[in-house]
Design a protein around this motif. Sequence first.
Motif, PDB file in Angstrom:
ATOM      1  N   GLU A  76       0.816  -1.218   0.000  1.00 11.96           N
ATOM      2  CA  GLU A  76       0.000   0.000   0.000  1.00 11.96           C
ATOM      3  C   GLU A  76       0.848   1.267   0.000  1.00 11.96           C
ATOM      4  O   GLU A  76       0.429   2.287  -0.533  1.00 11.96           O
ATOM      5  N   TYR A  77       2.017   1.211   0.637  1.00 13.75           N
ATOM      6  CA  TYR A  77       2.871   2.389   0.794  1.00 13.75           C
ATOM      7  C   TYR A  77       4.269   2.075   0.284  1.00 13.75           C
ATOM      8  O   TYR A  77       4.910   1.143   0.755  1.00 13.75           O
ATOM      9  N   PHE A  78       4.736   2.873  -0.678  1.00  8.54           N
ATOM     10  CA  PHE A  78       6.055   2.646  -1.267  1.00  8.54           C
ATOM     11  C   PHE A  78       6.770   3.990  -1.374  1.00  8.54           C
ATOM     12  O   PHE A  78       6.271   4.924  -2.005  1.00  8.54           O
ATOM     13  N   THR A  79       7.911   4.080  -0.715  1.00  7.23           N
ATOM     14  CA  THR A  79       8.719   5.296  -0.729  1.00  7.23           C
ATOM     15  C   THR A  79      10.105   4.975  -1.252  1.00  7.23           C
ATOM     16  O   THR A  79      10.727   4.007  -0.799  1.00  7.23           O
ATOM     17  N   ILE A  80      10.574   5.779  -2.198  1.00  7.03           N
ATOM     18  CA  ILE A  80      11.954   5.668  -2.643  1.00  7.03           C
ATOM     19  C   ILE A  80      12.579   7.056  -2.548  1.00  7.03           C
ATOM     20  O   ILE A  80      12.013   8.042  -3.004  1.00  7.03           O
ATOM     21  N   MET A  81      13.736   7.105  -1.914  1.00  8.47           N
ATOM     22  CA  MET A  81      14.438   8.369  -1.736  1.00  8.47           C
ATOM     23  C   MET A  81      15.928   8.156  -1.962  1.00  8.47           C
ATOM     24  O   MET A  81      16.508   7.211  -1.433  1.00  8.47           O
ATOM     25  N   PHE A  92       5.085  -2.974 -12.310  1.00 11.72           N
ATOM     26  CA  PHE A  92       4.684  -1.983 -11.313  1.00 11.72           C
ATOM     27  C   PHE A  92       3.174  -1.696 -11.398  1.00 11.72           C
ATOM     28  O   PHE A  92       2.523  -1.453 -10.389  1.00 11.72           O
ATOM     29  N   GLY A  93       2.621  -1.773 -12.579  1.00 12.37           N
ATOM     30  CA  GLY A  93       1.185  -1.551 -12.774  1.00 12.37           C
ATOM     31  C   GLY A  93       0.314  -2.614 -12.132  1.00 12.37           C
ATOM     32  O   GLY A  93      -0.901  -2.433 -12.011  1.00 12.37           O
ATOM     33  N   ASN A  94       0.900  -3.723 -11.706  1.00  9.21           N
ATOM     34  CA  ASN A  94       0.145  -4.801 -11.058  1.00  9.21           C
ATOM     35  C   ASN A  94      -0.118  -4.529  -9.576  1.00  9.21           C
ATOM     36  O   ASN A  94      -0.807  -5.306  -8.926  1.00  9.21           O
ATOM     37  N   LEU A  95       0.444  -3.456  -9.041  1.00 10.25           N
ATOM     38  CA  LEU A  95       0.308  -3.156  -7.608  1.00 10.25           C
ATOM     39  C   LEU A  95      -1.052  -2.508  -7.341  1.00 10.25           C
ATOM     40  O   LEU A  95      -1.178  -1.305  -7.134  1.00 10.25           O
ATOM     41  N   LYS A  96      -2.099  -3.304  -7.345  1.00  9.02           N
ATOM     42  CA  LYS A  96      -3.476  -2.821  -7.238  1.00  9.02           C
ATOM     43  C   LYS A  96      -3.819  -2.235  -5.874  1.00  9.02           C
ATOM     44  O   LYS A  96      -4.732  -1.431  -5.757  1.00  9.02           O
ATOM     45  N   SER A  97      -3.088  -2.600  -4.821  1.00 11.93           N
ATOM     46  CA  SER A  97      -3.372  -2.085  -3.476  1.00 11.93           C
ATOM     47  C   SER A  97      -2.621  -0.796  -3.165  1.00 11.93           C
ATOM     48  O   SER A  97      -2.848  -0.180  -2.130  1.00 11.93           O
ATOM     49  N   LEU A  98      -1.709  -0.382  -4.061  1.00 12.34           N
ATOM     50  CA  LEU A  98      -0.860   0.773  -3.796  1.00 12.34           C
ATOM     51  C   LEU A  98      -1.692   2.048  -3.653  1.00 12.34           C
ATOM     52  O   LEU A  98      -2.439   2.423  -4.544  1.00 12.34           O
ATOM     53  N   LYS A  99      -1.555   2.710  -2.485  1.00 10.72           N
ATOM     54  CA  LYS A  99      -2.278   3.943  -2.192  1.00 10.72           C
ATOM     55  C   LYS A  99      -1.349   5.148  -2.161  1.00 10.72           C
ATOM     56  O   LYS A  99      -1.778   6.267  -2.394  1.00 10.72           O
ATOM     57  N   TYR A 100      -0.071   4.917  -1.833  1.00 13.66           N
ATOM     58  CA  TYR A 100       0.874   6.004  -1.618  1.00 13.66           C
ATOM     59  C   TYR A 100       2.203   5.638  -2.264  1.00 13.66           C
ATOM     60  O   TYR A 100       2.783   4.605  -1.958  1.00 13.66           O
ATOM     61  N   PHE A 101       2.652   6.470  -3.183  1.00 10.13           N
ATOM     62  CA  PHE A 101       3.953   6.267  -3.836  1.00 10.13           C
ATOM     63  C   PHE A 101       4.699   7.590  -3.776  1.00 10.13           C
ATOM     64  O   PHE A 101       4.273   8.578  -4.365  1.00 10.13           O
ATOM     65  N   HIS A 102       5.804   7.609  -3.029  1.00  7.75           N
ATOM     66  CA  HIS A 102       6.562   8.842  -2.840  1.00  7.75           C
ATOM     67  C   HIS A 102       7.972   8.654  -3.386  1.00  7.75           C
ATOM     68  O   HIS A 102       8.649   7.690  -3.052  1.00  7.75           O
ATOM     69  N   VAL A 103       8.390   9.598  -4.210  1.00 11.49           N
ATOM     70  CA  VAL A 103       9.759   9.636  -4.724  1.00 11.49           C
ATOM     71  C   VAL A 103      10.344  10.957  -4.287  1.00 11.49           C
ATOM     72  O   VAL A 103       9.733  12.012  -4.471  1.00 11.49           O
ATOM     73  N   GLY A 104      11.507  10.923  -3.680  1.00 11.40           N
ATOM     74  CA  GLY A 104      12.104  12.173  -3.228  1.00 11.40           C
ATOM     75  C   GLY A 104      13.534  12.020  -2.799  1.00 11.40           C
ATOM     76  O   GLY A 104      14.203  11.040  -3.105  1.00 11.40           O
ATOM     77  N   SER A 105      13.973  13.005  -2.049  1.00 14.41           N
ATOM     78  CA  SER A 105      15.333  13.042  -1.549  1.00 14.41           C
ATOM     79  C   SER A 105      15.304  13.446  -0.086  1.00 14.41           C
ATOM     80  O   SER A 105      14.492  14.294   0.301  1.00 14.41           O
ATOM     81  N   VAL A 106      16.159  12.840   0.707  1.00 13.90           N
ATOM     82  CA  VAL A 106      16.217  13.231   2.124  1.00 13.90           C
ATOM     83  C   VAL A 106      16.701  14.665   2.233  1.00 13.90           C
ATOM     84  O   VAL A 106      16.457  15.332   3.232  1.00 13.90           O
ATOM     85  N   LYS A 107      17.358  15.153   1.205  1.00 14.64           N
ATOM     86  CA  LYS A 107      17.796  16.556   1.196  1.00 14.64           C
ATOM     87  C   LYS A 107      16.612  17.496   1.069  1.00 14.64           C
ATOM     88  O   LYS A 107      16.704  18.666   1.391  1.00 14.64           O
ATOM     89  N   ASP A 108      15.461  16.991   0.568  1.00 16.20           N
ATOM     90  CA  ASP A 108      14.237  17.801   0.426  1.00 16.20           C
ATOM     91  C   ASP A 108      13.612  18.123   1.773  1.00 16.20           C
ATOM     92  O   ASP A 108      12.831  19.030   1.887  1.00 16.20           O
TER      93      ASP A 108
END
Length: 109
Positions: A76-81, A92-108
């Motif tokens: 449901e929750y996937f974060t990449i930083m 990736f399109g098969n992740l039917k339960s995914l509600k939150y996808f965050h891409v960022g940087s810890v510097k942000d």
Amino acid sequence: SLASGQTKFPYNKYAICVKKIDIGTTLGIDELQLFGNDIKKLPDGIGGLESLVELDLVSSSFSELPETFGNLQNLEYFTIMDLNLTSLPNSFGNLKSLKYFHVGSVKDK
């Protein structure tokens, strides 16, 4: 208990710093946070973590995710930083339960 090659990371109680991932020792978990490791690719076995709901990949050397990533049907929750990813697997399109996808940087932060 942690598998050989794993050490606790003081970020929070769920975080682990991993030198070598042994998927066999992580079956049944629902949250996985990987911080600061030099693994280039998650093993194909990651797709077998059927109960995984949250996955955080932060400041790691991952340059790709395996096609089996799309098998994480409960994710449901996937974060990449701060990763070296340039694309996501076709599955990736098969992740039917995914509600939150965050891409960022810890510097942000």
